[in-house]
Enzyme design. Sequence first.
Site, PDB file in Angstrom:
ATOM      1  CG  LEU A 150      38.777  44.162  33.261  1.00 56.05           C
ATOM      2  CD1 LEU A 150      38.323  42.710  33.195  1.00 56.05           C
ATOM      3  CD2 LEU A 150      38.577  44.840  31.911  1.00 56.05           C
ATOM      4  CB  THR A 202      34.148  48.831  47.464  1.00 60.20           C
ATOM      5  OG1 THR A 202      34.401  47.591  46.809  1.00 60.20           O
ATOM      6  CG2 THR A 202      32.655  49.087  47.546  1.00 60.20           C
ATOM      7  CG  ASN A 253      36.543  43.678  39.235  1.00 52.76           C
ATOM      8  OD1 ASN A 253      36.845  42.965  38.288  1.00 52.76           O
ATOM      9  ND2 ASN A 253      37.331  44.675  39.664  1.00 52.76           N
ATOM     10  CB  SER A 300      34.412  33.357  36.732  1.00 50.39           C
ATOM     11  OG  SER A 300      35.124  32.140  36.825  1.00 50.39           O
ATOM     12  CE1 TYR A 306      42.490  34.520  39.419  1.00 45.42           C
ATOM     13  CE2 TYR A 306      42.586  33.059  37.509  1.00 45.42           C
ATOM     14  CZ  TYR A 306      42.153  34.233  38.103  1.00 45.42           C
ATOM     15  OH  TYR A 306      41.376  35.115  37.389  1.00 45.42           O
ATOM     16  CE  LYS A 309      38.813  34.653  39.390  1.00 42.85           C
ATOM     17  NZ  LYS A 309      37.973  35.795  39.794  1.00 42.85           N
ATOM     18  CB  THR A 358      44.213  44.432  33.794  1.00 40.23           C
ATOM     19  OG1 THR A 358      44.315  43.044  34.158  1.00 40.23           O
ATOM     20  CG2 THR A 358      42.948  44.644  32.971  1.00 40.23           C
TER      21      THR A 358
END
Length: 273
Positions: free
Chosen positions: A15, A33, A84, A135, A149, A153, A184
């Site tokens: 994304l 970046t 991100n 998130s 994980y 978040k 993705t």
Amino acid sequence: MKSKVILITGASRGLGKIWAEAFLKRGDKVIATARNIDSLTELKAAYGEAILPLQLNVNDRGQCFAVVKQANEHFGGIDILINNAGYGLFGAIEETSEQEARDQFDTNVFGLLWMTQSIIPVMREQGHGHIIQISSLLGIVSGPVLGIYNASKWAIEALSESLAAEVKGFGINVSIIEPNAFGTDWSGDSAIKAKSIAHYDGIKETFYGYFKPEMIGYPEATVPAILKLADSEQPPLRLFLGKFTLPRVQQVYADRLAVWDSWKEVAIAAHGH
């Protein structure tokens, strides 16, 4: 509409890269970046001076501040930060090693925190800005075999709610993006998988079997939403992406409220007076 300057972490793929190109395509400036900026060569060739690729490991707090300083000096301001950078850690709680858990929080939580801290003085001084935190649906509704994980978040959710109240008076908006599953490589090459314990094979099979092809969104379809969010003068604190996110949250919260209400008298009595 005046062009914007957007800093996107984790812009090398997924994304982040799709959004970077979308902003560039419409005439914005992008600081992209990544740990390895070789993956940004094509965008640099296509958009020239409009994109500033910078190498960044968000786990390094000093590097985060240095990158923001360089980007701010280069473009003369930063209108939007999209935090991100992050990855998925797959494994049951018992399966997860100490290092895997610490690494997950170092990137997903502390990396986001360092970038947030580094951008606030820039946005405060210029009197405006928009911090967009990536998130997940799993930051609101948890599930098995992704516990660490999920926890990372959930930390972002709390951090960002507090942040929104703290920086509103500076003219800085905060938004949290809550995507459902998208196509993705989040669960592929970029993911980390803990060493398996056979006792959890059954719950993994059930959990992974829940995801049908129609539940996986098209990453490119998120572009209009991110552009609209970036352009909004009064952006929401939370934006759900994908058609399965809101219904899932509504069901879970309805169930939670029903249980909490059934324990209401116990809770009130615990107050003592």
